[in-house]
Design an enzyme around this catalytic site. Structure first.
Site, PDB file in Angstrom:
ATOM      1  N   TYR A 144     -40.530 -30.496  27.666  1.00  0.00           N
ATOM      2  CA  TYR A 144     -39.366 -29.228  27.906  1.00  0.00           C
ATOM      3  C   TYR A 144     -38.921 -28.601  26.751  1.00  0.00           C
ATOM      4  O   TYR A 144     -39.024 -27.434  26.847  1.00  0.00           O
ATOM      5  CB  TYR A 144     -37.916 -29.912  28.831  1.00  0.00           C
ATOM      6  CG  TYR A 144     -36.741 -29.145  29.040  1.00  0.00           C
ATOM      7  CD1 TYR A 144     -36.679 -28.290  29.922  1.00  0.00           C
ATOM      8  CD2 TYR A 144     -35.743 -28.865  28.021  1.00  0.00           C
ATOM      9  CE1 TYR A 144     -35.704 -27.390  30.092  1.00  0.00           C
ATOM     10  CE2 TYR A 144     -34.694 -28.016  28.379  1.00  0.00           C
ATOM     11  CZ  TYR A 144     -34.725 -27.406  29.562  1.00  0.00           C
ATOM     12  OH  TYR A 144     -33.663 -26.240  29.456  1.00  0.00           O
ATOM     13  N   LYS A 152     -39.674 -24.402  25.756  1.00  0.00           N
ATOM     14  CA  LYS A 152     -38.525 -23.358  25.462  1.00  0.00           C
ATOM     15  C   LYS A 152     -38.653 -22.634  24.096  1.00  0.00           C
ATOM     16  O   LYS A 152     -38.242 -21.734  23.799  1.00  0.00           O
ATOM     17  CB  LYS A 152     -37.014 -24.234  25.620  1.00  0.00           C
ATOM     18  CG  LYS A 152     -36.791 -24.725  26.968  1.00  0.00           C
ATOM     19  CD  LYS A 152     -36.650 -23.375  27.851  1.00  0.00           C
ATOM     20  CE  LYS A 152     -36.013 -23.826  29.309  1.00  0.00           C
ATOM     21  NZ  LYS A 152     -35.946 -22.463  30.271  1.00  0.00           N
ATOM     22  N   GLY A 200     -34.923 -18.346  39.892  1.00  0.00           N
ATOM     23  CA  GLY A 200     -33.956 -19.514  40.022  1.00  0.00           C
ATOM     24  C   GLY A 200     -32.698 -19.335  40.591  1.00  0.00           C
ATOM     25  O   GLY A 200     -31.797 -19.905  40.117  1.00  0.00           O
ATOM     26  N   ASP A 250     -43.801 -19.307  44.456  1.00  0.00           N
ATOM     27  CA  ASP A 250     -43.698 -20.624  43.598  1.00  0.00           C
ATOM     28  C   ASP A 250     -44.245 -20.079  42.379  1.00  0.00           C
ATOM     29  O   ASP A 250     -45.310 -19.739  42.139  1.00  0.00           O
ATOM     30  CB  ASP A 250     -44.985 -21.685  44.032  1.00  0.00           C
ATOM     31  CG  ASP A 250     -44.821 -22.851  43.236  1.00  0.00           C
ATOM     32  OD1 ASP A 250     -44.146 -23.025  42.111  1.00  0.00           O
ATOM     33  OD2 ASP A 250     -45.601 -23.992  43.615  1.00  0.00           O
ATOM     34  N   LEU A 251     -43.317 -20.134  41.159  1.00  0.00           N
ATOM     35  CA  LEU A 251     -43.819 -19.566  39.777  1.00  0.00           C
ATOM     36  C   LEU A 251     -44.675 -20.378  38.974  1.00  0.00           C
ATOM     37  O   LEU A 251     -45.321 -19.950  37.920  1.00  0.00           O
ATOM     38  CB  LEU A 251     -42.486 -19.121  39.110  1.00  0.00           C
ATOM     39  CG  LEU A 251     -41.538 -17.710  39.640  1.00  0.00           C
ATOM     40  CD1 LEU A 251     -40.484 -17.679  38.774  1.00  0.00           C
ATOM     41  CD2 LEU A 251     -42.722 -16.702  39.701  1.00  0.00           C
TER      42      LEU A 251
END
Length: 257
Positions: free
Chosen positions: A151, A155, A8, A41-42
């Site tokens: 999201y 995390k 990133g 592209d991860l």
């Protein structure tokens, strides 16, 4: 000269971290969809494998640190693939390249969103390494109008993965400190829409209270990443370090103890 891989790296926290480390004279191998030394592209299995092979070729087989930072904040299954499976594949795939370093280090970007509502089923499917199942569960959350939990769930899962592995033979036993940062609201392209107006910022800070200086620039969490992957960090192990302007304190108080 230390060699650090940052995913990133083209924007936000990743870019700020890369700029800081390069200014210190370190070599950075940036990874992103574009504008990086390694463009992959991860979200895909092939992209994750290509990351490892390209980094091995560029580094000569040895790196000193990894910052697994790449992430998305959109309420879709794609966020699961990048934030959790892409990050874990980065750390696991590059760990063998760290072993040859005299001071190997690894850090990942989690979030203060780990303190927010999340979906336990999605978390457990991710931790079970069931990517199809995790994507299916994320699709269900979107259909149930609970996409905002995707999201935070990624995390939470990533932080639990870090906690489970940091003290094992592969990491601590190999002399590799593995830790995470938990940023509050950071002014990056990811949060641009949420912070575009004074009203939007006020509403966001109601959910994510940041009494110390408010919304931060990406250079703030970047400095923490830089310390975590630096040679002076010898004993921090398996910690999620919040850099959130006080969100953790306001939301959790003394509950952790």
């Amino acid at each position: 000269m230390r060699t650090v891989v940052i995913t990133g790296s083209a924007s936000g926290i990743g870019r700020a971290t890369a700029e800081l480390l390069r200014a210190r004279g370190e070599r950075v191998i940036g990874v992103d969809l574009h504008d990086a030394e390694v463009e992959v592209d991860l979200a895909t299995v092939g992209g994750r494998a290509s990351l490892v092979e390209q980094v091995r070729a560029l580094s000569g087989g040895t790196i000193d640190a990894v910052v697994a930072n790449a992430g998305l904040a959109i309420p879709t299954p794609l966020t699961v693939s990048v934030n959790y499976f892409g990050a874990v594949a980065t750390l696991e795939g590059l760990r063998p390249l760290l072993v040859g370093s005299p001071a190997p280090r690894a850090s990942l970007t989690s979030s203060m969103a780990t303190l927010m509502a999340h979906d336990e089923e999605l978390v457990e499917r991710a931790l079970a390494d069931d990517e199809p199942g995790a994507l299916a569960r994320a699709t269900v959350l979107v259909e149930q109008d609970k996409g905002d939990q995707i999201y935070s769930s990624t995390k939470v899962a990533l932080t639990r993965w870090m906690r489970r592995h940091a003290a094992t033979a592969d990491w601590a036993g190999a002399g590799i400190p593995l830790n995470a940062i938990g940023p509050g609201v950071v002014a990056t392209p990811m949060t641009a829409e949420m912070t575009a107006t004074a009203e939007a910022r006020e509403q966001l800070l109601t959910l994510v209270p940041m009494p110390l200086h408010g919304i931060m620039g990406p250079e703030v969490p970047a400095a923490l990443h830089a310390w975590l992957v630096g040679e002076s960090n010898t004993h921090l192990c398996g910690q999620l370090v919040f850099v959130d302007g006080g969100s953790d304190v306001v939301l959790r108080g003394e509950s952790g103890w």
